[in-house]
Design an enzyme around this catalytic site. Sequence first.
Site, PDB file in Angstrom:
ATOM      1  N   THR A 126     -48.347  18.894   1.681  1.00 22.49           N
ATOM      2  CA  THR A 126     -47.466  18.379   0.634  1.00 22.49           C
ATOM      3  C   THR A 126     -47.036  16.937   0.923  1.00 22.49           C
ATOM      4  O   THR A 126     -46.717  16.590   2.061  1.00 22.49           O
ATOM      5  CB  THR A 126     -46.216  19.277   0.522  1.00 22.49           C
ATOM      6  OG1 THR A 126     -46.654  20.617   0.329  1.00 22.49           O
ATOM      7  CG2 THR A 126     -45.331  18.862  -0.633  1.00 22.49           C
ATOM      8  N   GLU A 127     -47.028  16.137  -0.144  1.00 22.68           N
ATOM      9  CA  GLU A 127     -46.584  14.743  -0.022  1.00 22.68           C
ATOM     10  C   GLU A 127     -45.436  14.505  -0.998  1.00 22.68           C
ATOM     11  O   GLU A 127     -45.262  15.280  -1.946  1.00 22.68           O
ATOM     12  CB  GLU A 127     -47.750  13.805  -0.340  1.00 22.68           C
ATOM     13  CG  GLU A 127     -48.899  14.003   0.617  1.00 22.68           C
ATOM     14  CD  GLU A 127     -49.920  12.875   0.598  1.00 22.68           C
ATOM     15  OE1 GLU A 127     -49.790  11.968  -0.252  1.00 22.68           O
ATOM     16  OE2 GLU A 127     -50.829  12.911   1.435  1.00 22.68           O
ATOM     17  N   PRO A 128     -44.690  13.436  -0.796  1.00 19.87           N
ATOM     18  CA  PRO A 128     -43.564  13.186  -1.708  1.00 19.87           C
ATOM     19  C   PRO A 128     -44.005  13.178  -3.177  1.00 19.87           C
ATOM     20  O   PRO A 128     -43.264  13.618  -4.046  1.00 19.87           O
ATOM     21  CB  PRO A 128     -43.052  11.811  -1.265  1.00 19.87           C
ATOM     22  CG  PRO A 128     -43.441  11.719   0.181  1.00 19.87           C
ATOM     23  CD  PRO A 128     -44.723  12.471   0.333  1.00 19.87           C
ATOM     24  N   GLY A 131     -47.151  18.196  -4.590  1.00 21.02           N
ATOM     25  CA  GLY A 131     -47.092  19.497  -3.925  1.00 21.02           C
ATOM     26  C   GLY A 131     -48.056  20.446  -4.595  1.00 21.02           C
ATOM     27  O   GLY A 131     -49.118  20.768  -4.051  1.00 21.02           O
ATOM     28  N   SER A 132     -47.714  20.866  -5.820  1.00 15.95           N
ATOM     29  CA  SER A 132     -48.616  21.764  -6.563  1.00 15.95           C
ATOM     30  C   SER A 132     -49.967  21.086  -6.767  1.00 15.95           C
ATOM     31  O   SER A 132     -51.022  21.713  -6.640  1.00 15.95           O
ATOM     32  CB  SER A 132     -48.021  22.094  -7.930  1.00 15.95           C
ATOM     33  OG  SER A 132     -46.734  22.632  -7.789  1.00 15.95           O
ATOM     34  N   THR A 160     -43.079  22.581   7.649  1.00 12.22           N
ATOM     35  CA  THR A 160     -42.446  23.592   8.515  1.00 12.22           C
ATOM     36  C   THR A 160     -42.972  23.482   9.948  1.00 12.22           C
ATOM     37  O   THR A 160     -44.173  23.258  10.148  1.00 12.22           O
ATOM     38  CB  THR A 160     -42.749  25.001   7.953  1.00 12.22           C
ATOM     39  OG1 THR A 160     -42.360  25.045   6.588  1.00 12.22           O
ATOM     40  CG2 THR A 160     -42.009  26.080   8.726  1.00 12.22           C
ATOM     41  N   ARG A 273     -18.183  51.170   1.634  1.00  5.76           N
ATOM     42  CA  ARG A 273     -17.157  50.479   0.854  1.00  5.76           C
ATOM     43  C   ARG A 273     -16.537  51.424  -0.182  1.00  5.76           C
ATOM     44  O   ARG A 273     -17.253  52.053  -0.970  1.00  5.76           O
ATOM     45  CB  ARG A 273     -17.799  49.283   0.130  1.00  5.76           C
ATOM     46  CG  ARG A 273     -16.860  48.509  -0.751  1.00  5.76           C
ATOM     47  CD  ARG A 273     -15.863  47.722   0.087  1.00  5.76           C
ATOM     48  NE  ARG A 273     -14.992  46.877  -0.736  1.00  5.76           N
ATOM     49  CZ  ARG A 273     -13.978  46.197  -0.243  1.00  5.76           C
ATOM     50  NH1 ARG A 273     -13.693  46.257   1.057  1.00  5.76           N
ATOM     51  NH2 ARG A 273     -13.229  45.463  -1.036  1.00  5.76           N
ATOM     52  N   ILE A 342     -23.655  43.868  -5.135  1.00  3.77           N
ATOM     53  CA  ILE A 342     -23.156  45.142  -4.589  1.00  3.77           C
ATOM     54  C   ILE A 342     -22.125  44.887  -3.480  1.00  3.77           C
ATOM     55  O   ILE A 342     -21.179  45.660  -3.308  1.00  3.77           O
ATOM     56  CB  ILE A 342     -24.340  46.006  -4.080  1.00  3.77           C
ATOM     57  CG1 ILE A 342     -25.115  46.550  -5.290  1.00  3.77           C
ATOM     58  CG2 ILE A 342     -23.879  47.135  -3.157  1.00  3.77           C
ATOM     59  CD1 ILE A 342     -26.468  47.151  -4.954  1.00  3.77           C
ATOM     60  N   GLU A 368     -45.739  27.512  -0.614  1.00  7.27           N
ATOM     61  CA  GLU A 368     -47.142  27.989  -0.600  1.00  7.27           C
ATOM     62  C   GLU A 368     -47.621  28.345  -2.006  1.00  7.27           C
ATOM     63  O   GLU A 368     -48.282  29.355  -2.223  1.00  7.27           O
ATOM     64  CB  GLU A 368     -47.339  29.129   0.403  1.00  7.27           C
ATOM     65  CG  GLU A 368     -47.145  28.602   1.830  1.00  7.27           C
ATOM     66  CD  GLU A 368     -47.675  29.484   2.919  1.00  7.27           C
ATOM     67  OE1 GLU A 368     -48.708  30.134   2.749  1.00  7.27           O
ATOM     68  OE2 GLU A 368     -47.024  29.511   3.981  1.00  7.27           O
TER      69      GLU A 368
END
Length: 386
Positions: A126-128, A131-132, A160, A273, A342, A368
């Site tokens: 990915t680059e600035p 991405g897609s 990452t 609870r 919940i 991803e």
Amino acid sequence: MDHHLSPELEELRRTVEEFAHEVVAPKIGDFYERHEFPYEIVREMGRMGLFGLPFPEEYGGMGGDYLALGIALEELARVDSSVAITLEAGVSLGAMPIHLFGTPAQKEEWLPRLCSGEILGAFGLTEPDGGSDAGATRTTARLDEDTNEWVINGSKCFITNSGTDITGLVTVTAVTGRTPEGKPLISSIIVPSGTPGFTVAAPYSKVGWNASDTRELSFSDVRVPAENLLGELGRGYAQFLRILDEGRIAISALATGLAQGCVDESVKYAKERHAFGRPIGSNQAIQFKIADMEMKAHTARLAWRDAASRLVAGEPFKKEAALAKLYSSTVAVDNARDATQIHGGYGFMNEYPVARMWRDSKILEIGEGTSEVQRMLIARELGLVG
Ligand SMILES: Cc1cc2nc3c(=O)[nH]c(=O)nc-3n(C[C@H](O)[C@H](O)[C@H](O)COP(=O)(O)OP(=O)(O)OC[C@H]3O[C@@H](n4cnc5c(N)ncnc54)[C@H](O)[C@@H]3O)c2cc1C
């Protein structure tokens, strides 16, 4: 597909489940709060052999496959997603490209340390500005024929595992030439950490995955030997698409774990609870919500295991991997929202695991390959083009 795990896989599942509850659960909240990479937990995962799960024993791996990796990821993510994504990115994105496309010398050099968790690998696609649309890579690599070195310039974002103290390499995509029609030829190149001109920015401030390492990278006349080319010249884009197809199964297993973790926490809380003089779980509204959450986690599990079984059997799996990733990430977000509801006000407090799960779920619909990209892949596999 056989729905039952082999005795070996069931033992792996139980071992990782125990590790997640006994080692990860008591400590990870503090790392997460401090936005700190959990070195001691990652070291222990390395000692258990988790980083070597799908790799051959000759390189220090466990000789397993993607099913084994998925089982481990699901159990980790039932408790925490930062450690799970550290494993996923280390294995599927860091080491797998070298295993699948590396020369014997590259495998010798890198795989044993990647398998043991001594070092982590990262995957810089990915680059600035892309991405897609990963084919829009702007980073370039020029071969200096005098020195026989690649000279890399450009930047990558959201990578990452790229800036930890134990990061050993990042594999980057770069334009290395043009076709006669002027289309970019993209190749993958291994850049060892610490190479002059390769700069790793400070960690991003993120919504979730706060105990995982994500950084922006820049390359300014970075020189690496010509033999650091990974796979064939000009085939880097195709190689990375293959890596992402497989990686989607791993992300799907991770998303399933998060969805199941939301069920685990909700069942426990609904029994403990009390409101209006009885456990909140005695209300059908809560019971139905949890039943739906269990249905979604169960179905997500079937989807990722089906895709993994096809991959392991050497069958086509592209569509099933996209289906699994799309479905499991959608239900992970659903379950995280419902589990938080919940838990009431406590669900909004970081000390409760569901708060972490809620923050960690959204990225699963983005990383991803976004959910839109998964739909594009599925539609293409159904013969719909344009
Ligand atoms: C925490 C984190 C970790 C990551 N780790 C890594 C890593 O290790 N390595 C790596 O290379 N990348 C990594 N990424 C990047 C991630 O894979 C990308 O963010 C993702 O692929 C989306 O790309 P983008 O952010 O550029 O969004 P864009 O591509 O700009 O998309 C923006 C929006 O437009 C939509 N869109 C785009 N094109 C179309 C279309 N044709 N039709 C319909 N909708 C469309 C997208 O679905 C999305 O909703 C990471 C990201 C994060 C946040």
